[in-house]
Scaffold this motif. Sequence first.
Motif, PDB file in Angstrom:
ATOM      1  N   TYR A   1       6.103 -31.381  11.645  1.00 14.70           N
ATOM      2  CA  TYR A   1       6.530 -30.632  10.462  1.00 14.70           C
ATOM      3  C   TYR A   1       6.416 -31.475   9.190  1.00 14.70           C
ATOM      4  O   TYR A   1       6.280 -30.948   8.096  1.00 14.70           O
TER       5      TYR A   1
ATOM      6  N   ARG B   1      28.042 -33.345  16.182  1.00 18.77           N
ATOM      7  CA  ARG B   1      29.054 -32.449  16.745  1.00 18.77           C
ATOM      8  C   ARG B   1      30.413 -32.599  16.069  1.00 18.77           C
ATOM      9  O   ARG B   1      31.312 -31.784  16.309  1.00 18.77           O
TER      10      ARG B   1
ATOM     11  N   MET C   1      13.789 -32.673  15.538  1.00 20.65           N
ATOM     12  CA  MET C   1      14.440 -31.993  16.651  1.00 20.65           C
ATOM     13  C   MET C   1      13.770 -32.267  18.001  1.00 20.65           C
ATOM     14  O   MET C   1      14.475 -32.352  19.018  1.00 20.65           O
TER      15      MET C   1
ATOM     16  N   ASP D   1      15.652 -33.058  21.446  1.00 18.99           N
ATOM     17  CA  ASP D   1      15.328 -32.339  22.686  1.00 18.99           C
ATOM     18  C   ASP D   1      15.086 -33.322  23.822  1.00 18.99           C
ATOM     19  O   ASP D   1      15.615 -33.173  24.922  1.00 18.99           O
TER      20      ASP D   1
ATOM     21  N   ILE E   1      18.299 -34.946  24.917  1.00 15.77           N
ATOM     22  CA  ILE E   1      19.159 -34.045  25.694  1.00 15.77           C
ATOM     23  C   ILE E   1      18.615 -33.862  27.106  1.00 15.77           C
ATOM     24  O   ILE E   1      19.362 -33.813  28.079  1.00 15.77           O
TER      25      ILE E   1
ATOM     26  N   LYS F   1       9.816 -20.726  15.493  1.00 17.86           N
ATOM     27  CA  LYS F   1      10.732 -21.755  14.976  1.00 17.86           C
ATOM     28  C   LYS F   1      11.432 -22.468  16.124  1.00 17.86           C
ATOM     29  O   LYS F   1      12.658 -22.387  16.260  1.00 17.86           O
ATOM     30  N   PRO F   2      10.669 -23.195  16.948  1.00 20.66           N
ATOM     31  CA  PRO F   2      11.287 -23.814  18.137  1.00 20.66           C
ATOM     32  C   PRO F   2      12.401 -24.805  17.808  1.00 20.66           C
ATOM     33  O   PRO F   2      13.299 -25.004  18.614  1.00 20.66           O
ATOM     34  N   TYR F   3      12.362 -25.397  16.597  1.00 21.94           N
ATOM     35  CA  TYR F   3      13.375 -26.404  16.271  1.00 21.94           C
ATOM     36  C   TYR F   3      14.774 -25.791  16.208  1.00 21.94           C
ATOM     37  O   TYR F   3      15.763 -26.485  16.403  1.00 21.94           O
TER      38      TYR F   3
ATOM     39  N   SER G   1      16.497 -26.034  19.381  1.00 18.47           N
ATOM     40  CA  SER G   1      16.921 -27.425  19.598  1.00 18.47           C
ATOM     41  C   SER G   1      18.196 -27.729  18.833  1.00 18.47           C
ATOM     42  O   SER G   1      19.074 -28.443  19.329  1.00 18.47           O
ATOM     43  N   ILE G   2      18.287 -27.202  17.620  1.00 20.89           N
ATOM     44  CA  ILE G   2      19.503 -27.434  16.831  1.00 20.89           C
ATOM     45  C   ILE G   2      20.709 -26.847  17.554  1.00 20.89           C
ATOM     46  O   ILE G   2      21.747 -27.492  17.693  1.00 20.89           O
TER      47      ILE G   2
ATOM     48  N   ARG H   1      21.065 -26.273  20.717  1.00 22.47           N
ATOM     49  CA  ARG H   1      21.374 -27.071  21.909  1.00 22.47           C
ATOM     50  C   ARG H   1      22.041 -28.389  21.535  1.00 22.47           C
ATOM     51  O   ARG H   1      22.910 -28.890  22.251  1.00 22.47           O
ATOM     52  N   THR H   2      21.615 -28.965  20.405  1.00 18.09           N
ATOM     53  CA  THR H   2      22.241 -30.209  19.957  1.00 18.09           C
ATOM     54  C   THR H   2      23.726 -29.999  19.700  1.00 18.09           C
ATOM     55  O   THR H   2      24.546 -30.887  19.955  1.00 18.09           O
ATOM     56  N   PHE H   3      24.078 -28.814  19.229  1.00 20.45           N
ATOM     57  CA  PHE H   3      25.496 -28.517  19.030  1.00 20.45           C
ATOM     58  C   PHE H   3      26.157 -27.997  20.307  1.00 20.45           C
ATOM     59  O   PHE H   3      27.311 -27.572  20.296  1.00 20.45           O
ATOM     60  N   GLY H   4      25.404 -27.967  21.403  1.00 18.92           N
ATOM     61  CA  GLY H   4      26.023 -27.667  22.694  1.00 18.92           C
ATOM     62  C   GLY H   4      25.942 -26.222  23.145  1.00 18.92           C
ATOM     63  O   GLY H   4      26.572 -25.851  24.142  1.00 18.92           O
TER      64      GLY H   4
ATOM     65  N   ILE I   1      12.702 -25.766   8.871  1.00 18.54           N
ATOM     66  CA  ILE I   1      12.493 -25.414  10.277  1.00 18.54           C
ATOM     67  C   ILE I   1      11.337 -24.408  10.389  1.00 18.54           C
ATOM     68  O   ILE I   1      10.909 -24.056  11.481  1.00 18.54           O
TER      69      ILE I   1
END
Lengths: 453, 453
Positions: free
Chosen positions: A171, A377, A422, A426, A429, B169-171, B174-175, B177-180, B420
Amino acid sequence: MSKQKKFILQESEIPTQWYNIQADMPTKPMPPIHPATKQPLGVDDLAHIFPRECCVQELDTEHRWIDIPEEVLEKYKFYRSTPLVRAYALEEALGTPAHIYFKNESTNPLGSHKINSAIPQCYYAKQEGTTNVTTETGAGQWGAALSYAAKIYGLDCAVYQVKITMQQKPYRSSIMRTFGAVVEGSPSMSTRAGKDILTKDPTHSGSLGTAISEAVELATTTPNCKYTLGSVLNHVGLHQTIIGLEAEKQMEMAGEYPDIVIACFGGGSNFGGIAFPFMRHNLCDGKKTEFIAAEPDSCPKLTRGQFRYDFGDEAGYTPLLPMFTLGHNFKPSNIHAGGLRYHGAGMIVSQLLKDGLMRGVDIPQLETFEAGMLFARTEGIIPAPESCHAIAATIREAKKCKETGEEKVILFNLSGHGLIDMPSYDSFIKGDLQNYTVTDEMIAANLAELDKQ
Amino acid sequence: MSKQKKFILQESEIPTQWYNIQADMPTKPMPPIHPATKQPLGVDDLAHIFPRECCVQELDTEHRWIDIPEEVLEKYKFYRSTPLVRAYALEEALGTPAHIYFKNESTNPLGSHKINSAIPQCYYAKQEGTTNVTTETGAGQWGAALSYAAKIYGLDCAVYQVKITMQQKPYRSSIMRTFGAVVEGSPSMSTRAGKDILTKDPTHSGSLGTAISEAVELATTTPNCKYTLGSVLNHVGLHQTIIGLEAEKQMEMAGEYPDIVIACFGGGSNFGGIAFPFMRHNLCDGKKTEFIAAEPDSCPKLTRGQFRYDFGDEAGYTPLLPMFTLGHNFKPSNIHAGGLRYHGAGMIVSQLLKDGLMRGVDIPQLETFEAGMLFARTEGIIPAPESCHAIAATIREAKKCKETGEEKVILFNLSGHGLIDMPSYDSFIKGDLQNYTVTDEMIAANLAELDKQ
């Protein structure tokens, strides 16, 4: 409940001068020298590569304060001041008595602190009649910033982006193209330096050192074109002091003064930016703040490099610079903090480190991403992999405070956000990331090779 | 030279109440009704899907001001206030006498205004003992915001993301998932609604309507789980009024008042957020500000939809809502403004449009990206494809001012950044993007199908 979280300056309170730490250093940095003659280089020698005013600033050891041109200040107002934030949520998660503050440079629309120097460099280039600028970029933060700055000053812009980060962070190339820049993956076949590197190693994934070689070659072989650099050099650190000067005012608003100042470290621009203004109070007013530069343990020039003259780039096109270095031929591992994959430290920082006025810490990749995840987080901001190093170092210090019970005030620079990174998160994770080892033998062998040259 | 560019509120100046336009509307919105009984729904009917306090707010036509809970205000301080910016550089590029301001919601670490409602929704959910939240997301802005808000309140979060934007917008996944959060592409095989949709059309690329069906199904079949929505509903618009209330104070700092207020339009949350606080002065104080909602011409519910009761989702799980709609079975084209791919307008906005208190404009995709490119290259911020619609509408109005010589004050909401969405910009730069046509016949046929149901 109503604790103030953010400390914000109005436009009228943005500092109007940069701080030149060279004026206050007990030992001035050694000069850059010519590789062949070994003679110190003056402004005229540097000015065929860089904008002249930047060269004047580079070698200025006298003037403590440098006026920010009015036009640059106007552009700074597009995004400055940036907030100083108290990281209450992170403190709580760590259970630390430390007070953690961060300067949030990620609120820039370009996503990192790099724009602070891109604007003045393009301004000075434009002033002297330059039509083209070129540069290298690691993670792409600097390239993106330069692309935008070039666009607003009507300059054409070509960027050599380290090939591995082009793949890791596609990006960023798109951002540069959106601002109208031409982007080339480095090492490329478009320069002699690139061709030579690829001939020796066709799978070379690039580094800041290789990309610098290509950009310098383009600048010196293209009419009316100047090379610009996003870190390492003194004038870049100078421009970045806007960060620390703002932070100083903001810490005052918070009623505190930092015991520790922390930043991640690639070439030294964001570290210098936040550290130097506070360091002047150590140098001049007897303050005892501790300064910590956080580097990747896979590219440990501060903690395990040698202080010596070395080239700034892989091909040896630049002047010889006095720096803590792993050798300009050092090939960094493919860590995701692309902006920290550089073999040497800037001249000012190298001298400060030598004089014991700051220290480095080296941090493994997995620890940096763990820190970044915790920060995201709690504080809600996904940090750039580079900035994760500063956060990891901050967490180490905050945990020490938990052990000792000390209420230390820690300030770190959040140099950029990680939204373009990101895929790196990924991978983390999914458990696909790893640490990289650099043995003492590898470093010694690398440096020994320099002595032969 | 020293014109002020940014207008910034200190934390202590952030508004402490939301504005509920329902109290001031000349015609109150018609109530949501039960699909079978056609009876108006009360708080109790809605509260098995949504947090109860949100349902109270949803149906509140009495109280003009709603207190923002102290805990929500504390979280707002993580990123609010956001700057009001005078777009001098854009004005100059357009050669317009208009004064263009934008409210920069893109400075949020989550990248868009959506977090303004995600925080209170999760707060209220937590307050009533909920342990899980779920939602749909189009572009992913709402899903990212909810993922973070859920994390800080210790709630588990599952997000159904429209499949086409997951690819574009695959990112964003990921965002989340990063926040759970757990992220599922919609239509998925994990719900009956998803299975039914895929059975009818195995290549269905999803829409907000389909994703809502899946999330509502999950919420109603999972113990202790509430559904949350990022737009359309009244309480979401209520939470978003923090944008306009801040902007009102900031316009005062600038010494101006908007003649025109513009926002892009998907379901109405960012439009309502910036518009309602200013509209109250039209409704109560005789102001004559014009309000423009900018929608994609490929999804033109405001300009070419029908005002009627319709479902909020594709499968027909939601109550019937009074809205301007293209039919809940409308399948939007694959434009890159994923957040605007929705068949209907929120209830409040639909009533305001019906009463002539605002208007819609529809804009082709290519014009929106041209506007976004110009904005990026002048103001330095790459806007979200959704926000590009607001910018395009602003440019249209600014060009009219150029023709007439009027110095109108235009305020638009920059709802989010486009970092993104770089693949979308890449496609635009390469010339790969296109406009999409929706004929009157297509819309009529679609609506006719509703009548049969």
